[in-house]
Design a protein around this motif. Structure first.
Motif, PDB file in Angstrom:
ATOM      1  N   GLY A 159       0.817  -1.207   0.000  1.00  0.00           N
ATOM      2  CA  GLY A 159       0.000   0.000   0.000  1.00  0.00           C
ATOM      3  C   GLY A 159       0.852   1.257   0.000  1.00  0.00           C
ATOM      4  O   GLY A 159       2.083   1.205  -0.181  1.00  0.00           O
ATOM      5  N   TYR A 160       0.195   2.374   0.219  1.00  0.00           N
ATOM      6  CA  TYR A 160       0.864   3.679   0.271  1.00  0.00           C
ATOM      7  C   TYR A 160       0.891   4.202   1.704  1.00  0.00           C
ATOM      8  O   TYR A 160       0.045   3.836   2.532  1.00  0.00           O
ATOM      9  N   TYR A 161       1.840   5.096   1.963  1.00  0.00           N
ATOM     10  CA  TYR A 161       1.913   5.763   3.263  1.00  0.00           C
ATOM     11  C   TYR A 161       2.473   7.168   3.068  1.00  0.00           C
ATOM     12  O   TYR A 161       3.139   7.468   2.077  1.00  0.00           O
ATOM     13  N   ARG A 162       2.200   8.041   4.035  1.00  0.00           N
ATOM     14  CA  ARG A 162       2.599   9.440   3.945  1.00  0.00           C
ATOM     15  C   ARG A 162       4.031   9.623   4.426  1.00  0.00           C
ATOM     16  O   ARG A 162       4.399   9.109   5.487  1.00  0.00           O
ATOM     17  N   ASP A 168       3.610  10.993  -0.855  1.00  0.00           N
ATOM     18  CA  ASP A 168       3.356   9.636  -0.393  1.00  0.00           C
ATOM     19  C   ASP A 168       4.404   8.708  -0.981  1.00  0.00           C
ATOM     20  O   ASP A 168       5.060   9.022  -1.971  1.00  0.00           O
ATOM     21  N   ARG A 206      -8.099   4.398  -0.518  1.00  0.00           N
ATOM     22  CA  ARG A 206      -8.118   5.753  -1.049  1.00  0.00           C
ATOM     23  C   ARG A 206      -8.297   5.696  -2.560  1.00  0.00           C
ATOM     24  O   ARG A 206      -7.694   4.858  -3.233  1.00  0.00           O
ATOM     25  N   ASP A 208      -7.584   6.318  -6.136  1.00  0.00           N
ATOM     26  CA  ASP A 208      -6.401   6.684  -6.908  1.00  0.00           C
ATOM     27  C   ASP A 208      -6.371   5.834  -8.175  1.00  0.00           C
ATOM     28  O   ASP A 208      -5.538   4.946  -8.329  1.00  0.00           O
ATOM     29  N   SER A 211      -3.102   4.947 -10.134  1.00  0.00           N
ATOM     30  CA  SER A 211      -2.066   4.081  -9.578  1.00  0.00           C
ATOM     31  C   SER A 211      -2.049   2.740 -10.314  1.00  0.00           C
ATOM     32  O   SER A 211      -3.100   2.155 -10.580  1.00  0.00           O
ATOM     33  N   PHE A 222      -4.051   2.492   1.893  1.00  0.00           N
ATOM     34  CA  PHE A 222      -3.268   3.609   2.403  1.00  0.00           C
ATOM     35  C   PHE A 222      -3.226   3.487   3.931  1.00  0.00           C
ATOM     36  O   PHE A 222      -4.257   3.273   4.565  1.00  0.00           O
ATOM     37  N   CYS A 328     -11.027   5.726   3.024  1.00  0.00           N
ATOM     38  CA  CYS A 328     -10.316   6.787   3.735  1.00  0.00           C
ATOM     39  C   CYS A 328     -11.155   8.057   3.783  1.00  0.00           C
ATOM     40  O   CYS A 328     -11.873   8.392   2.826  1.00  0.00           O
TER      41      CYS A 328
END
Length: 331
Positions: A159-162, A168, A206, A208, A211, A222, A328
């Protein structure tokens, strides 16, 4: 005739003494024949490797090299009797990367299997600092000591993270499969291997659609990145993200060996010695003194014993229906 009788009695006495003598460990039975530069790293201090762990790791590596199964100039070892979390954010070093042709020795941190506490049925959970329970049962999340060879490396999108207010990053985690033999023979079935100690917490979906990892509805997971190098694993060997990157690069398309101490025979021998009030060094056995003082005595849970318990527990305690990952909130 009298002389013959005396010699016979003397021979019988030697046999009786040998039978009554305490069993010697692998380390006590074989001399440690290693280069001087490597011997300097042998010991029980921080960053050192104990004699029995090094000896078994070298023997496994040399065996696989002679068989043509391994050509990597480096090999690995782990001492799971040592502590992991030393407190105050400091991790102990108990996983070893040894490259004898380069005269290179490196000690790094590594997690151990957390085990499980089946309330009212069986408790084989491990703390963060020291491992008390070991085993090779499916779904036990326990570490199994013994011999392994590294296998293929796979990559999985998490996944993604900040990483900043406007940026990100994507978490793609590498995993090195281990293959074993004997008690570790089910390593592939258990999905036991090595990977970075990082995951995503508090995951939501989230939107997107651009992606490459988006699902058919255009959503991606996310979450918050967590580094759990000081924690426990599901039975795999977990390293810090930085160390994992270096180790995984070493074994990609170039397998090598890993010996994890202790195996079941070591565990059972130590448990018997502790129960009898014997000094481990006095009977040729090894366990890290600090962790042994904490856990009192180790225990090995063979799959033949533990898997039926786990199956009954799963039947009596079915997992709740999995909730869908939430969407999210706007950020």
């Amino acid at each position: 005739m009298r002389l013959r009788s005396i010699l016979l009695i003397f021979s019988l006495l030697i046999i009786v003494i040998a039978l009554l003598a305490p069993p010697r460990s692998f380390a006590a039975q074989q001399p440690l024949n290693v280069p001087a530069w490597l011997r300097a790293h042998v010991g029980e201090g921080e960053g050192q490797i104990t004699e029995v762990v090094l000896q078994r790791a070298r023997a496994l590596y040399q065996q696989k090299v002679n068989q043509g199964a391994v050509k990597n100039p480096c090999y690995f070892a782990m001492d799971a009797t040592r502590p992991n979390d030393l407190g105050e954010g400091k991790l102990a070093r108990r996983f070893y990367v040894i490259c004898e042709s380069e005269r290179s020795f490196r000690a790094i941190s590594s997690g151990h299997g957390g085990g499980r506490d089946l309330k009212g049925v069986a408790d084989f959970a491990n703390g963060r600092r020291c491992a008390k329970n070991f085993g090779n049962a499916m779904d036990s999340t326990l570490t199994t000591g013994g011999a392994y060879v590294t296998g293929e490396t796979t990559m999985s999108f998490k996944g993604y993270y900040r990483v900043s207010a406007k940026q990100d990053a994507v978490l793609i985690r590498s995993f090195v499969q281990f293959d074993g033999g004997g008690e570790t023979a089910n390593a592939r079935q258990r999905e036991i291997g090595g990977h970075p100690a990082e995951l995503l917490r508090n995951v939501c979906l989230r939107k997107d659609p651009r992606s490459p990892y988006a699902n058919r509805d255009g959503y991606v997971p996310f979450g918050t990145l967590e580094d759990y190098a000081g924690g426990r694993s599901n039975g795999c060997t977990s390293w810090s993200p930085l160390d994992a990157g270096q180790i995984i690069a070493m074994v990609k398309d170039n397998p090598t060996t890993l010996y994890i101490y202790p195996d079941s025979a070591d565990i059972e021998a130590v448990a018997r010695a502790v129960a009898a009030g014997r000094s481990l060094s006095g009977v040729g056995l090894y366990w890290n003194a600090s962790c042994l003082n904490e856990i009192r005595a180790p225990k090995f849970w063979p799959k033949e014993t533990l898997e039926p318990i786990l199956a009954r527990y799963k039947k009596d305690h079915p997992a709740p229906a999995q909730r869908p990952t939430p969407i999210c909130k706007a950020q």
